[in-house]
Write an enzyme that holds these catalytic residues in place. Structure first.
Site, short mmCIF file in Angstrom:
data_model
loop_
_atom_site.label_atom_id
_atom_site.label_comp_id
_atom_site.label_asym_id
_atom_site.label_seq_id
_atom_site.Cartn_x
_atom_site.Cartn_y
_atom_site.Cartn_z
N CYS A 133 51.60 32.61 48.92
CA CYS A 133 50.09 32.82 48.35
C CYS A 133 49.71 32.03 47.09
CB CYS A 133 49.26 33.87 48.54
SG CYS A 133 47.86 34.41 48.54
N CYS A 137 47.04 35.74 41.82
CA CYS A 137 46.64 37.52 40.89
C CYS A 137 47.59 38.44 40.19
CB CYS A 137 46.53 38.29 42.36
SG CYS A 137 44.99 37.58 43.39
N CYS A 140 49.75 41.08 42.41
CA CYS A 140 50.89 41.17 43.57
C CYS A 140 51.60 40.71 44.08
CB CYS A 140 49.55 39.91 44.61
SG CYS A 140 49.75 39.87 46.01
N CYS A 179 44.19 47.01 60.13
CA CYS A 179 43.87 46.47 59.22
C CYS A 179 44.57 45.12 59.63
CB CYS A 179 43.47 46.83 58.17
SG CYS A 179 41.97 48.21 58.25
N CYS A 213 39.96 45.65 61.34
CA CYS A 213 39.26 45.02 59.58
C CYS A 213 40.48 43.70 59.55
CB CYS A 213 39.77 46.21 59.23
SG CYS A 213 38.97 45.41 57.07
N CYS A 273 34.26 45.74 53.03
CA CYS A 273 35.00 46.76 52.82
C CYS A 273 35.61 45.74 51.65
CB CYS A 273 36.07 46.76 53.63
SG CYS A 273 38.34 47.41 52.91
N ARG A 347 38.50 55.02 50.45
CA ARG A 347 39.68 55.25 50.93
C ARG A 347 40.63 55.18 49.83
NH1 ARG A 347 39.41 50.50 54.04
NH2 ARG A 347 38.96 51.84 55.87
#
Length: 438
Positions: A133, A137, A140, A179, A213, A273, A347
């Protein structure tokens, strides 16, 4: 709330409507202000037949509950269970900082007004494209910027059959939502062919009767509509933290860009979400800011994931020695989210492995009604299904079915014996269905 509405009447000269109800085996009469029903979208002329229509019966149960608890408020003066999108940070801060036992009690009260308190949705999360990616972040492990430190190589997008098989296994194991996460800045990064494969995944898995999702990064308006037409139930795009703390977490995209994607998803008619991560090194005021962002969106997210930081070795936050939140901090965040967003599914997401069964139980009591099931969340470990099954048994929880577009009527058992009998009935019904399938 009352288990049964016996009858209703509407005196022509009174501003109150009278409802006779059955509460824990006893008859009670509640007088309800007419203005309540207009706020609930319920026609006064329909009240006499409320007992025959589950939608009206549900509204009456909420109305009576509010009348019987008219002196209870969220701490801001707002009656418990009120749906608002105009919360101020000061109001949210006041709620968040209340004594925990009082906060939990009010959150549990709100939860029972809008949800079956025993139902918890089990969702399965699969990384369909791991690593590589371009985002930064700092929590992550999938960022290409520090892949040498995390030792997480970039992988290709999974093929359709492999993803479908994983969804089928999740479905057979009790998950009602599937998901899929791809480590992209957005579908525009990879071109149409890979995105079309994801659209095929959505359509095929939706045919299983599961909610579907995806989290694919930033979307264009056209991409959001393509996902809607493919059958996507919900799109995950977390805001992570408060607007003020956000620049300390990533520099590769702005807070407004996250909100822009959420807006495109909502405009396409897809459920939203969106939640955040607790324990990034933020202050309590940032947690208030996170919840303020979510609770003041034009419409509350259908799902609000509350994640605890899992500091993966090699990530910037792990190198800084940032520690995740305590179990009680998670309970406080869950309870506040439940009061602010009464109808949302809250959640309990990443970080559950660091929480005791008692701490998780407190989260469910305070309004959490969804978890991720399975032994892995993208790249971090998660509680095994057997452990979750044992937890459900100990706490008396039952699996929440996939949403079929219509609110499900529910009755809260009056006592423990009724609860046990109802659980036995569900178990027997499930066994009969499985036997027929064989």
């Amino acid at each position: 709330p009352p288990q049964r509405i016996l009858n209703t009447s509407r005196p022509s000269t009174s501003s109150l409507c009278r409802a006779t109800t059955m509460i824990r085996g006893r008859t009670a009469v509640a007088e309800i202000p007419r203005r309540f029903f207009s706020s609930q979208g319920v026609s006064l002329s329909a009240l006499p037949v409320a007992s025959a229509k589950s939608g009206l019966r549900r509204s009456l149960r909420v109305a009576i509950f509010q009348v019987q608890n008219r002196n209870l408020s969220s701490g801001s003066g707002t009656p418990l269970g009120t749906i608002r999108t105009d919360w101020t940070r000061e109001e949210i801060s006041e709620i968040y900082h209340r004594p925990l036992v009082e906060l939990m009690f009010d959150a549990a009260t709100v939860h029972r007004m809008h949800h079956n308190p025993r139902e918890v949705q089990q969702a399965t999360l699969l990384s369909i494209k791991t690593g590589g990616c371009p985002e930064t972040c700092s929590y992550c492990s999938q960022s290409s910027k520090w892949s040498k430190d995390t030792k997480l190589p970039a992988e290709k997008l999974m093929d359709l059959d492999s993803v479908y098989d994983a969804a089928l296994e999740a479905h057979n194991s009790g998950s009602s939502r599937f998901c899929m996460g791809a480590a992209w800045r957005g579908p525009s990064q990879v071109g149409p062919k890979q995105f079309e494969r994801v659209l095929d995944m959505v359509s095929r898995i939706r045919a299983l009767g599961m909610e579907v999702c995806t989290t694919l990064g930033m979307l264009t308006k056209e991409q959001a509509h393509q996902l809607k037409h493919a059958g996507l139930s919900c799109y995950n795009h977390n805001v992570d933290t408060s607007p003020e703390f956000y620049p300390k977490i990533t520099s590769s995209r702005t807070y407004d860009e996250r909100l822009d994607t959420i807006g495109k998803v909502r405009d396409a008619g897809i459920g939203v979400c969106s939640g955040g991560i607790i324990g990034l090194g933020e202050k309590e005021d940032d947690r208030v800011g996170l919840l303020h962002t979510l609770a003041t969106l034009p419409q509350h997210p259908e799902s609000v994931p509350i994640n605890a930081l899992v500091a993966v070795e090699g990530t910037p936050l792990a190198k800084m020695g940032v520690k995740g939140p305590t179990g009680m901090e998670m309970v406080r965040c869950v309870a506040t989210a439940r009061i602010l967003m009464p109808k949302s599914n809250v959640r309990l997401s990443a970080g559950r492995m660091e929480m005791t069964l008692a701490e998780q139980g407190m989260c469910f009591l305070a309004g959490a009604n969804s978890i991720f099931a399975g032994d892995k969340l993208l790249t971090t470990p998660n509680a095994e299904r057997n452990a979750d099954a044992e937890m459900f048994e100990v706490l008396g929880l039952v699996n929440k079915p996939a949403f079929n577009g219509k609110p499900e009527h529910f009755e809260i058992p009056a006592d423990r014996m009724a609860s046990i009998e109802k659980a036995a009935e569900k178990k027997a019904h499930k066994g009969a269905v499985e036997h027929q399938a064989q």
